[in-house]
Write an enzyme that holds these catalytic residues in place. Structure first.
Site, PDB file in Angstrom:
ATOM      1  CG  ASP A  98      22.372  25.774  52.322  1.00 28.31           C
ATOM      2  OD1 ASP A  98      22.183  27.144  51.949  1.00 28.31           O
ATOM      3  OD2 ASP A  98      22.929  25.555  53.405  1.00 28.31           O
ATOM      4  CD  GLU A 164      23.889  31.115  55.521  1.00 27.72           C
ATOM      5  OE1 GLU A 164      24.460  31.984  56.513  1.00 27.72           O
ATOM      6  OE2 GLU A 164      23.035  30.459  55.906  1.00 27.72           O
ATOM      7  CD  GLU A 165      20.576  27.651  57.395  1.00 30.69           C
ATOM      8  OE1 GLU A 165      21.233  27.896  58.224  1.00 30.69           O
ATOM      9  OE2 GLU A 165      19.611  28.386  56.788  1.00 30.69           O
ATOM     10  CG  HIS A 396      17.147  27.837  60.954  1.00 32.20           C
ATOM     11  ND1 HIS A 396      18.253  27.550  61.340  1.00 32.20           N
ATOM     12  CD2 HIS A 396      17.034  28.520  59.710  1.00 32.20           C
ATOM     13  CE1 HIS A 396      19.122  28.151  60.546  1.00 32.20           C
ATOM     14  NE2 HIS A 396      18.190  28.876  59.587  1.00 32.20           N
TER      15      HIS A 396
HETATM   16 ZN   LIG Z   1      19.170  29.819  58.084  1.00 32.38          ZN
HETATM   17 ZN   LIG Z   2      19.310  31.567  55.668  1.00 33.43          ZN
END
Ligand SMILES: [Zn+2]
Ligand SMILES: [Zn+2]
Length: 424
Positions: A98, A164-165, A396
């Site tokens: 993702d 995952e986020e 990020h």
């Molecule tokens: Zn991340």
């Molecule tokens: Zn990551």
């Protein structure tokens, strides 16, 4: 000390497992494809639980290799099963797929210009954590291993994991949901490997840490009850804002005075306080929300217990009341103490001994931990920073960048961890 010594001895003992698998040709023929896949996925990022096109690409590739494919696992996850020519153990390899609601600021030919909506707002979408590289690397590993079934003593399970986020509010997702849906069984997985690219580690370097590598994340909510009164006459009520201040102060003493920080790191952060409406009213209540990060379950237990004791006690001392609710959101990314030293020689062989280093504990969290809760696993970091670069941007962020030349080492590491483990 004892642990360190045992670890060193194990390292020596297992270095005999290090062997060359003769995969040079396969690696060189797959490298450009991995880079192409990565750039394509980078240019077409999708948010958590919305990885529809990414999943399609993965499934199509795995099918083209003759791998048995299951789609729609934990919403958009793809699971591939590759059986070797000889029976044996089952290894799972995991890549998260993702992207994030971040608008890319890089000037790259494959820069993302994708937009989507997140929590009702229009956002740019970017692979700002590098999961595009994880996906492409694992597609490459699948290609190399599917061409070498004769070398596989057992079965390889390829886990392409969504979200995952974190799933959008109100939805389930990620590793926890995959485990719930049985991804580690049928056939039962004996060990799992995973990696994370790192924008601030030079290409060619691999980092790992035995034991707690990344933190468990917990979320807490504290509700403080006071008694409303005029701001000019505090004696007529109970001030929940003052109590909140005392609670925050108290919580930090659990970290600074009670936690053995030389063993592992631990963090308590209050990230949000809500209370009051105007300057001259002492309000009725306050709400504090925060996070706890730990790398050791005994420390986590102690911190949780002390928070639960301290919060109502402090409130009571000042004439109010308070409750605390702690919920775990991610477990400790814990590299199995038996498996890790067995596999380090493999990492050293593919990267060069001097390029494999032990990293410090990371207080960020990773949901790979949910797989490691069920089966022994090893999670490591792969360098993605252009060598000699003086400037690198954290994950990020809009300027986050990964150097493609680091991907092949990821393919090699995952491929050879698999082959070595299955031959043990
Ligand atoms: Zn991340
Ligand atoms: Zn990551």
């Amino acid at each position: 000390m004892y642990k360190t010594l045992t670890f060193a001895l194990l390292l020596l003992g297992f270095s005999t497992w290090a062997q060359d698998h003769n995969l040079k040709k396969d690696y060189s023929s797959v490298e450009n494809k991995v880079i192409e896949w990565r750039r394509d996925i980078h240019q077409n990022p999708e948010l958590s639980n919305r990885e529809f096109k990414t999943a399609e690409k993965i499934a199509k590739h795995l099918k083209s290799l003759g791998i048995e494919v299951q789609t729609g696992v934990a919403h958009t996850g793809v699971v591939g099963l590759l059986k070797g020519n000889q029976p044996g153990k089952v290894v799972a390899l995991r890549a998260d797929i993702d992207a994030l609601p971040v608008t890319e600021r890089n000037d790259l030919p494959y820069k993302s210009t994708v937009k989507s909506t997140f929590l009702g707002e229009e956002v740019g979408v970017m692979h700002a954590c590098g999961h595009d590289t994880h996906t492409a690397i694992l597609m490459g590993v699948a290609e190399v291993l599917s061409k070498n079934k004769d070398k596989i003593k057992g079965t390889v399970k390829f886990i392409f994991q969504p979200a995952e986020e974190g799933a959008p509010p109100g939805e389930e997702g990620g590793a926890l949901l995959m485990v719930k849906e049985g991804v580690l069984s049928n056939p039962d997985v004996d060990a799992i490997f995973g990696l994370h690219i790192n924008s601030q580690t030079p290409v060619g370097t691999i980092k790992y840490k035995p034991g707690g590598s990344m933190a468990a994340a917990q979320r807490f909510v504290i509700n403080v009850k006071g008694k409303q009164t005029h701001g000019s006459q505090p004696w007529g009520g109970v001030d929940p804002i003052l109590i909140s201040a005392k609670i925050i102060d108290g919580l930090q003493t659990i970290i600074s005075r009670e936690t053995e920080l030389t063993n592992e790191a631990a963090v308590i952060t209050v990230g949000k306080i809500t209370s009051g409406v105007r300057f001259n009213i002492i309000p009725e209540s306050a709400e504090l929300i925060g996070t706890i990060r730990t790398l050791d379950y005994d420390m986590q237990k102690h911190i949780n217990r002390r928070m639960e004791e301290m919060v109502p006690a402090i409130a009571k001392a000042y004439g109010g009341e308070a409750t605390i609710d702690i919920k775990s959101s991610t477990s400790i990314t814990f590299n199995d103490l038996a498996l890790t030293p067995k596999m380090v020689p493999t990492l050293q062989r593919v990267a060069g001994t001097e390029n494999v280093v032990v990293h410090k504990a990371i207080t960020g969290a990773e949901d790979f931990s949910y797989f490691q809760e069920k089966v022994p696993g090893l999670y490591f970091f792969l360098g993605g920073m252009t060598p000699g670069n003086t400037e690198s941007f954290p994950h990020h962020t809009p300027d986050f960048k990964i150097d493609d030349s680091g991907l092949l080492l990821g393919v090699k590491a995952m491929t050879e961890l698999t082959l070595d483990y299955l031959n043990m």
